[in-house]
Design a protein around this motif. Sequence first.
Motif, PDB file in Angstrom:
ATOM      1  N   UNK B 286      64.040  46.691  58.038  1.00 37.01           N
ATOM      2  CA  UNK B 286      64.077  45.981  56.765  1.00 37.01           C
ATOM      3  C   UNK B 286      63.567  44.561  56.922  1.00 37.01           C
ATOM      4  N   UNK B 287      63.157  43.993  55.791  1.00 41.78           N
ATOM      5  CA  UNK B 287      62.798  42.578  55.740  1.00 41.78           C
ATOM      6  C   UNK B 287      63.124  42.109  54.335  1.00 41.78           C
ATOM      7  N   UNK B 288      63.153  40.792  54.163  1.00 44.90           N
ATOM      8  CA  UNK B 288      63.471  40.279  52.833  1.00 44.90           C
ATOM      9  C   UNK B 288      62.199  39.719  52.208  1.00 44.90           C
ATOM     10  N   UNK B 289      61.927  40.136  50.983  1.00 45.62           N
ATOM     11  CA  UNK B 289      60.709  39.669  50.313  1.00 45.62           C
ATOM     12  C   UNK B 289      60.917  38.247  49.794  1.00 45.62           C
ATOM     13  N   UNK B 290      59.817  37.604  49.410  1.00 48.52           N
ATOM     14  CA  UNK B 290      59.915  36.247  48.874  1.00 48.52           C
ATOM     15  C   UNK B 290      60.763  36.216  47.601  1.00 48.52           C
ATOM     16  N   UNK B 291      60.804  37.344  46.898  1.00 47.84           N
ATOM     17  CA  UNK B 291      61.612  37.407  45.677  1.00 47.84           C
ATOM     18  C   UNK B 291      63.092  37.603  45.984  1.00 47.84           C
ATOM     19  N   UNK B 292      63.405  37.914  47.249  1.00 48.70           N
ATOM     20  CA  UNK B 292      64.804  38.067  47.643  1.00 48.70           C
ATOM     21  C   UNK B 292      65.256  39.496  47.813  1.00 48.70           C
ATOM     22  N   UNK B 293      64.369  40.460  47.444  1.00 48.88           N
ATOM     23  CA  UNK B 293      64.756  41.866  47.609  1.00 48.88           C
ATOM     24  C   UNK B 293      64.736  42.239  49.083  1.00 48.88           C
ATOM     25  N   UNK B 294      65.651  43.118  49.486  1.00 46.15           N
ATOM     26  CA  UNK B 294      65.533  43.684  50.824  1.00 46.15           C
ATOM     27  C   UNK B 294      64.629  44.903  50.725  1.00 46.15           C
ATOM     28  N   UNK B 295      63.596  44.915  51.563  1.00 43.90           N
ATOM     29  CA  UNK B 295      62.634  46.010  51.576  1.00 43.90           C
ATOM     30  C   UNK B 295      63.000  46.887  52.763  1.00 43.90           C
ATOM     31  N   UNK B 296      63.338  48.158  52.498  1.00 43.48           N
ATOM     32  CA  UNK B 296      63.955  48.999  53.522  1.00 43.48           C
ATOM     33  C   UNK B 296      63.147  50.277  53.713  1.00 43.48           C
ATOM     34  N   UNK B 297      62.918  50.625  54.959  1.00 37.67           N
ATOM     35  CA  UNK B 297      62.196  51.871  55.233  1.00 37.67           C
ATOM     36  C   UNK B 297      62.869  52.625  56.358  1.00 37.67           C
ATOM     37  N   UNK B 298      62.605  53.930  56.408  1.00 36.13           N
ATOM     38  CA  UNK B 298      63.217  54.759  57.451  1.00 36.13           C
ATOM     39  C   UNK B 298      62.216  55.711  58.045  1.00 36.13           C
ATOM     40  N   UNK B 299      62.709  56.861  58.454  1.00 44.07           N
ATOM     41  CA  UNK B 299      61.853  57.860  59.092  1.00 44.07           C
ATOM     42  C   UNK B 299      61.121  58.662  58.019  1.00 44.07           C
ATOM     43  N   UNK B 300      59.995  59.285  58.371  1.00 42.62           N
ATOM     44  CA  UNK B 300      59.292  60.114  57.392  1.00 42.62           C
ATOM     45  C   UNK B 300      60.014  61.426  57.157  1.00 42.62           C
ATOM     46  N   UNK B 301      59.670  62.068  56.045  1.00 41.50           N
ATOM     47  CA  UNK B 301      60.103  63.429  55.791  1.00 41.50           C
ATOM     48  C   UNK B 301      59.400  64.321  56.829  1.00 41.50           C
ATOM     49  N   UNK B 302      60.104  65.270  57.441  1.00 34.73           N
ATOM     50  CA  UNK B 302      59.471  65.983  58.558  1.00 34.73           C
ATOM     51  C   UNK B 302      58.278  66.854  58.172  1.00 34.73           C
ATOM     52  N   UNK B 303      58.338  67.513  57.037  1.00 34.24           N
ATOM     53  CA  UNK B 303      57.271  68.464  56.691  1.00 34.24           C
ATOM     54  C   UNK B 303      56.067  67.786  56.082  1.00 34.24           C
ATOM     55  N   UNK B 304      54.986  68.555  55.952  1.00 31.41           N
ATOM     56  CA  UNK B 304      53.805  68.001  55.295  1.00 31.41           C
ATOM     57  C   UNK B 304      54.111  67.777  53.833  1.00 31.41           C
ATOM     58  N   UNK B 305      53.531  66.726  53.262  1.00 34.38           N
ATOM     59  CA  UNK B 305      53.896  66.401  51.897  1.00 34.38           C
ATOM     60  C   UNK B 305      52.855  65.534  51.226  1.00 34.38           C
ATOM     61  N   UNK B 306      52.570  65.853  49.993  1.00 36.22           N
ATOM     62  CA  UNK B 306      51.708  65.010  49.179  1.00 36.22           C
ATOM     63  C   UNK B 306      52.513  64.388  48.048  1.00 36.22           C
ATOM     64  N   UNK B 307      53.812  64.230  48.240  1.00 35.13           N
ATOM     65  CA  UNK B 307      54.625  63.623  47.184  1.00 35.13           C
ATOM     66  C   UNK B 307      54.634  62.117  47.340  1.00 35.13           C
ATOM     67  N   UNK B 308      54.941  61.448  46.257  1.00 31.47           N
ATOM     68  CA  UNK B 308      54.940  59.991  46.267  1.00 31.47           C
ATOM     69  C   UNK B 308      56.288  59.421  45.866  1.00 31.47           C
ATOM     70  N   UNK B 309      57.359  60.162  46.201  1.00 34.14           N
ATOM     71  CA  UNK B 309      58.690  59.630  45.942  1.00 34.14           C
ATOM     72  C   UNK B 309      59.543  59.891  47.178  1.00 34.14           C
ATOM     73  N   UNK B 310      60.777  59.401  47.139  1.00 37.20           N
ATOM     74  CA  UNK B 310      61.637  59.561  48.314  1.00 37.20           C
ATOM     75  C   UNK B 310      62.487  60.810  48.127  1.00 37.20           C
ATOM     76  N   UNK B 311      62.759  61.485  49.207  1.00 38.76           N
ATOM     77  CA  UNK B 311      63.627  62.646  49.160  1.00 38.76           C
ATOM     78  C   UNK B 311      65.066  62.181  49.321  1.00 38.76           C
TER      79      UNK B 311
END
Lengths: 85, 416
Positions: B286-311
């Motif tokens: 994670x990191x904090x944006x200039x606007x103050x939001x925490x920007x958070x990321x994790x591991x990818x979805x294991x399977x192949x995917x063309x989706x553009x949202x989070x599971x």
Amino acid sequence: MMLIPCPFCGPRTESEFTYGGPVRPPRPDPARTTDAEWVAWLTEVPNPLGPVEERWCHLRGCGSWLTLWRDTRTHAIVGGPQDAG
Amino acid sequence: MQRYSLLSLLRHGLNRHTTWAPAWRSLPLRERYEVIVIGAGGHGLATAYYLAKEHGITDIAVLESGWLGGGNIARNTVTIRSNYMRDASIPFYVKSVTLYEQMTRELNFNTMHSRRGMIDVIQTWGMMRDRRRRQHIMDLHGSTYEQITTAELRRRIPALTGGGAEARLPILGGFVHPEAAVNRHDAVAWAYARAINAMGGEIHQQTPVTQLMRGPDGRIAGVVTPRGVIRAPKVAVAVSGHTTTLTETVGLKLPLRTMNLTAFVSEPVQPLIDVIVNCPDAGFYLSQSDKGELVIGGAPDPGQSFRRDIKQTVFEDTVSAMLSLFPAFKGLKMLRQWGGHLDIAHDASPIQDETDVPGLFVTAGWWGGYKAIPAGGLTLAHLVATGRPHPLMAPFSIKRFRHLDYVMESGTTTAR
Ligand SMILES: Cc1cc2nc3c(=O)[nH]c(=O)nc-3n(C[C@H](O)[C@H](O)[C@H](O)COP(=O)(O)OP(=O)(O)OC[C@H]3O[C@@H](n4cnc5c(N)ncnc54)[C@H](O)[C@@H]3O)c2cc1C
Ligand SMILES: [Zn+2]
């Protein structure tokens, strides 16, 4: 969240399963294949914009392996499962 | 190109900001170009920019199916770093980080580059050994990792209160990568677009390529779009997750898989964390944006995917990992989630090469490829213009797979 239909246990949430990767063509006999075919088999996987055949294991359940078709655009399960039990 | 400066801000301000010229023009689409670049993401734009700037090739069309900078360049968590593992990778990423540092000045566009450093929170001895090994390899190539104690880590990230002696995985120490930075992704896309336009290149939005076209001699001849056939003797594919979809239209198979990587942001809070925090054992960053939001990321979805949202499963795993180290974040409200589809090569390293179809170039496998945009554009432009690989990208040709000469890269993903 996907509900994966385990033929043994019924529909279960995806978090009970581990992903086993897309189904590949059968392993060629390395002695009877060209280098290019062998490398292709090792490194290339089907990457369709649509249904892909893949393996899942109900690891936190009954332990069966199963094969299903999942649409990569939606994650909807569109075929299978087969060969569980 | 109108230059941006304090003076121009003042002058246009006096005119109530009604006199700014558009940053780039939309010209009519022609039937032939010297080079077609497919995809107006970071890599496509940077390639067009360096083709014009370094090689004087300005008869270029960048064709984009959606809108400029709407692909993964708009969907990533802007972590810019060079803490990779392989001798082949590190010099390339060192160069890219340097180019990012110079970008605001070079392109006369504020990219809000913030070199705030990244701290890896280490919770297993295996990871500790991995980071020490990387430290030594990075030392050889001018990138930096510095080991710090748990006490120092807690001093620098006061919000990190978990991972104590009672935890399942107590924190063992940390590694600091001081060159790591964040910047503003839209600014990068817009700055390149403006510079390309100023040198005579064209960007065509809403122009999806549906098919690549070969001539009777087998060479690339052009592309098919709903707006008609466009011809060029050289075509560069820079479409991230859609690489194989396009190359398969000329029968080219590539060792790439498309997968879904996601992120989410919290509501804005007071300044809390001034570094990028990466927790490879827990599986999030994670990191904090200039606007103050925490920007958070994790591991990818294991399977192949063309989706553009989070599971939901990925979201829950990432949140529970985060709460194990930042329990106070339980009270945070999450504002938005999204994902992008990225291609990853068999050995997790990029592929940049002329393909078996002469005149057709690909730049692909940019899994963590935001940081790679400036150097990736520099090297692809070199290859397209001169026909020879740039020394920084030479190890990443497609031919490496023919000899099973993989560049297995464990530095590709931050969170795992
Ligand atoms: C959630 C998430 C977090 C990430 N975090 C980081 C990070 O912290 N650091 C990092 O270095 N990288 C990160 N990445 C990876 C990074 O975003 C990508 O590697 C990089 O943006 C890919 O290059 P690009 O900018 O050229 O791709 P894109 O911006 O995706 O560009 C490709 C363009 O091609 C267009 N296109 C596709 N098909 C066609 C077609 N047929 N015809 C015409 N145009 C087409 C698309 O619309 C798109 O605009 C992250 C990615 C995601 C999804
Ligand atoms: Zn079962």
